[in-house]
Design an enzyme around this catalytic site. Structure first.
Site, mmCIF file in Angstrom:
data_model
loop_
_atom_site.group_PDB
_atom_site.id
_atom_site.type_symbol
_atom_site.label_atom_id
_atom_site.label_comp_id
_atom_site.label_asym_id
_atom_site.label_seq_id
_atom_site.Cartn_x
_atom_site.Cartn_y
_atom_site.Cartn_z
ATOM 1 N N CYS A 194 32.327 75.061 23.877
ATOM 2 C CA CYS A 194 32.787 74.286 25.042
ATOM 3 C C CYS A 194 33.994 74.932 25.708
ATOM 4 O O CYS A 194 34.253 74.699 26.874
ATOM 5 C CB CYS A 194 33.097 72.855 24.624
ATOM 6 S SG CYS A 194 34.238 72.752 23.240
ATOM 7 N N ASP A 220 33.430 74.758 18.134
ATOM 8 C CA ASP A 220 34.568 74.253 18.922
ATOM 9 C C ASP A 220 35.823 74.592 18.126
ATOM 10 O O ASP A 220 35.740 75.004 16.955
ATOM 11 C CB ASP A 220 34.398 72.731 19.114
ATOM 12 C CG ASP A 220 35.473 72.108 20.002
ATOM 13 O OD1 ASP A 220 36.221 72.854 20.678
ATOM 14 O OD2 ASP A 220 35.576 70.866 20.015
ATOM 15 N N HIS A 262 32.784 63.453 24.445
ATOM 16 C CA HIS A 262 32.957 64.368 25.591
ATOM 17 C C HIS A 262 31.637 64.414 26.373
ATOM 18 O O HIS A 262 30.949 65.437 26.398
ATOM 19 C CB HIS A 262 33.366 65.752 25.081
ATOM 20 C CG HIS A 262 33.968 66.640 26.132
ATOM 21 N ND1 HIS A 262 34.166 66.240 27.443
ATOM 22 C CD2 HIS A 262 34.416 67.930 26.068
ATOM 23 C CE1 HIS A 262 34.710 67.241 28.124
ATOM 24 N NE2 HIS A 262 34.871 68.268 27.318
ATOM 25 N N GLN A 277 30.590 67.091 29.050
ATOM 26 C CA GLN A 277 30.328 68.383 28.396
ATOM 27 C C GLN A 277 28.865 68.473 27.954
ATOM 28 O O GLN A 277 28.228 69.531 28.053
ATOM 29 C CB GLN A 277 31.260 68.519 27.176
ATOM 30 C CG GLN A 277 31.104 69.808 26.400
ATOM 31 C CD GLN A 277 31.709 71.007 27.108
ATOM 32 O OE1 GLN A 277 32.856 70.963 27.514
ATOM 33 N NE2 GLN A 277 30.940 72.077 27.257
ATOM 34 N N ARG A 304 29.490 73.050 33.872
ATOM 35 C CA ARG A 304 30.324 71.827 33.921
ATOM 36 C C ARG A 304 30.408 71.312 35.348
ATOM 37 O O ARG A 304 30.371 70.110 35.599
ATOM 38 C CB ARG A 304 31.749 72.120 33.408
ATOM 39 C CG ARG A 304 31.869 72.560 31.955
ATOM 40 C CD ARG A 304 31.428 71.514 30.971
ATOM 41 N NE ARG A 304 32.036 70.218 31.181
ATOM 42 C CZ ARG A 304 33.320 69.901 30.906
ATOM 43 N NH1 ARG A 304 34.120 70.789 30.361
ATOM 44 N NH2 ARG A 304 33.800 68.695 31.145
ATOM 45 N N ARG A 307 40.690 61.655 31.494
ATOM 46 C CA ARG A 307 40.733 62.426 30.237
ATOM 47 C C ARG A 307 41.968 61.991 29.460
ATOM 48 O O ARG A 307 43.069 61.974 29.990
ATOM 49 C CB ARG A 307 40.819 63.931 30.493
ATOM 50 C CG ARG A 307 41.285 64.678 29.239
ATOM 51 C CD ARG A 307 41.247 66.160 29.329
ATOM 52 N NE ARG A 307 39.882 66.633 29.295
ATOM 53 C CZ ARG A 307 39.541 67.884 28.961
ATOM 54 N NH1 ARG A 307 40.458 68.769 28.644
ATOM 55 N NH2 ARG A 307 38.281 68.258 28.951
HETATM 56 N N1 NVA Z 1 37.588 69.278 20.568
HETATM 57 C C1 NVA Z 1 38.350 69.879 21.656
HETATM 58 C C2 NVA Z 1 37.501 69.994 22.875
HETATM 59 C C3 NVA Z 1 38.163 70.656 24.049
HETATM 60 C C4 NVA Z 1 37.274 70.756 25.233
HETATM 61 C C5 NVA Z 1 39.591 69.037 21.924
HETATM 62 O O1 NVA Z 1 39.476 67.813 21.963
HETATM 63 O O2 NVA Z 1 40.662 69.631 22.073
HETATM 64 N N1 CP Z 2 35.436 72.288 27.713
HETATM 65 C C1 CP Z 2 36.458 71.641 28.305
HETATM 66 O O1 CP Z 2 36.496 70.409 28.419
HETATM 67 O O2 CP Z 2 37.420 72.472 28.779
HETATM 68 P P1 CP Z 2 38.837 72.022 29.353
HETATM 69 O O3 CP Z 2 39.617 71.420 28.221
HETATM 70 O O4 CP Z 2 39.462 73.275 29.895
HETATM 71 O O5 CP Z 2 38.620 70.991 30.439
#
Ligand code: NVA
Ligand code: CP
Length: 337
Positions: free
Chosen positions: A272, A231, A135, A138, A317, A108
């Site tokens: 999410c 989101d 993602h 997800q 997830r 990540r």
């Molecule tokens: N768009 C958000 C998703 C988090 C799961 C981010 O990238 O912070």
């Molecule tokens: N939805 C998601 O990816 O959550 P986290 O950022 O907590 O992993």
């Protein structure tokens, strides 16, 4: 029969066919059932899995960890400040080292190129746990949650409200188009998806029959909606943009008025997560003090309403990430997809 997923990485939705993607969703449902019935499914006995996190995470980290242990593998968390990656060592060199020790790698972080380089140079399956661009894990959880609710996917309409050019919006657009789910992006023009993402989605939509709509008009957006999805307005790495995003997105909040507009008893709400639906967070409090709003992308009322399925989605997830690791690294029975 050969397992067509064996040895593959999971970097972006576009790398999988609709049949493969939907099979992964169904296999996740099967693993979920096994877990609920306490039936062991240790497809990765003795394997070691590296979990690389440049950005923070609750769900993704927890899901990879629990899924790995359920599969009989050992997960090792390597956070941004724990390893040399990027600061003292190139992605290529780190990938070559990790690939000699680990059987699979989750990443990540910010750059999609980095997750792709990890896959190229490590020689082991790499799973994208979120980048600025996509993602994909997800998406498996989201479309599993939708399929559990409605029984099938093709022909449904998902409306994504808010920042239409972030990783989750990109992934929903492309995955929906792949699977024949109509995707409406309800965003201000300034935050419409990039042309390259739209082109990719349109090419999948041409094959699946999905409709894609980008609109600033709420009535048009929610017409025929089965799923309302939102989101955060400010993604990880953009924390200096709260003011700009609040002024752009305040009319794109998911609230009861929008839900009523959709006029569908069977409608579900997805997110999410994490979500800004109250002031019980550091950012939530700060935004309330500076800009006078207590809720951002979704109201607390909707978040706690009968429409909400985001905690089911969060649980999914784990089952879906487990499916991806099991089939790319292990030997479960995979029919010809
Ligand atoms: N768009 C958000 C998703 C988090 C799961 C981010 O990238 O912070
Ligand atoms: N939805 C998601 O990816 O959550 P986290 O950022 O907590 O992993």
């Amino acid at each position: 029969m050969t397992n067509i997923f064996k040895g593959r990485s999971f970097l972006a939705e576009k790398d999988f066919s609709a049949a493969e993607f939907e099979w992964l969703i169904d296999f996740s449902a099967h693993l979920k059932d096994l877990k609920k019935r306490n039936i062991p499914h240790r497809y990765l006995e003795g394997k070691n899995i590296a979990l690389l996190f440049e950005k923070t995470s609750t769900r993704t980290r927890a899901a990879f960890t629990v899924a790995a242990v359920d599969l009989g593998a050992h997960p090792e968390y390597l956070g941004a400040n724990d390893i040399q990656l990027g600061k003292k060592e190139s992605t290529e060199d780190t990938a070559k080292v990790l690939g000699r020790m680990f059987d699979g790698i989750e990443f990540r972080g910010f750059s999609q190129d980095m997750v792709e380089d990890l896959a190229t140079f490590s020689g082991v399956p790499v799973w994208n746990g979120l980048t600025d661009a996509w993602h994909p894990t997800q998406m498996l959880a989201d479309f599993l949650t939708i399929k559990e609710e409605f029984g099938s996917l093709a022909g449904l309409t998902l409306v994504y409200c808010g920042d239409g050019r972030n990783n989750v919006a990109n992934s929903l657009l492309v995955t929906g188009a792949l699977l024949g789910v109509n995707v409406h992006i309800f965003s201000p023009k300034e935050l419409f998806p990039e042309q390259s993402v739209l082109d990719l989605a349109q090419s999948f939509a041409a094959a699946s029959g999905a409709n894609i709509l980008l609109t600033e008009d709420a009535d048009q957006a929610v017409k025929g909606a089965d799923v309302l999805y939102t989101d955060v307005w400010v993604s990880m790495g953009e924390e200096d943009k709260f003011q700009e995003r609040i002024s752009l997105l305040k009319n794109y909040q998911v609230n009861m008025e929008l839900i009523k507009k959709a006029d569908n008893d069977k409608l579900i709400f997805l997110h999410c997560l994490p979500a800004f639906h109250d002031t019980h967070t550091v950012y939530g409090k700060d935004v309330a003090e500076k800009f006078g709003i207590k809720e951002m992308e979704v109201t607390d009322e909707v978040f706690r309403s009968k429409y909400a399925r985001h905690f089911e989605q969060a649980e999914n997830r784990m089952h879906t990430i487990k499916a991806v690791m099991a089939v790319t690294l292990g030997d479960p029975f995979v029919p010809r997809v």
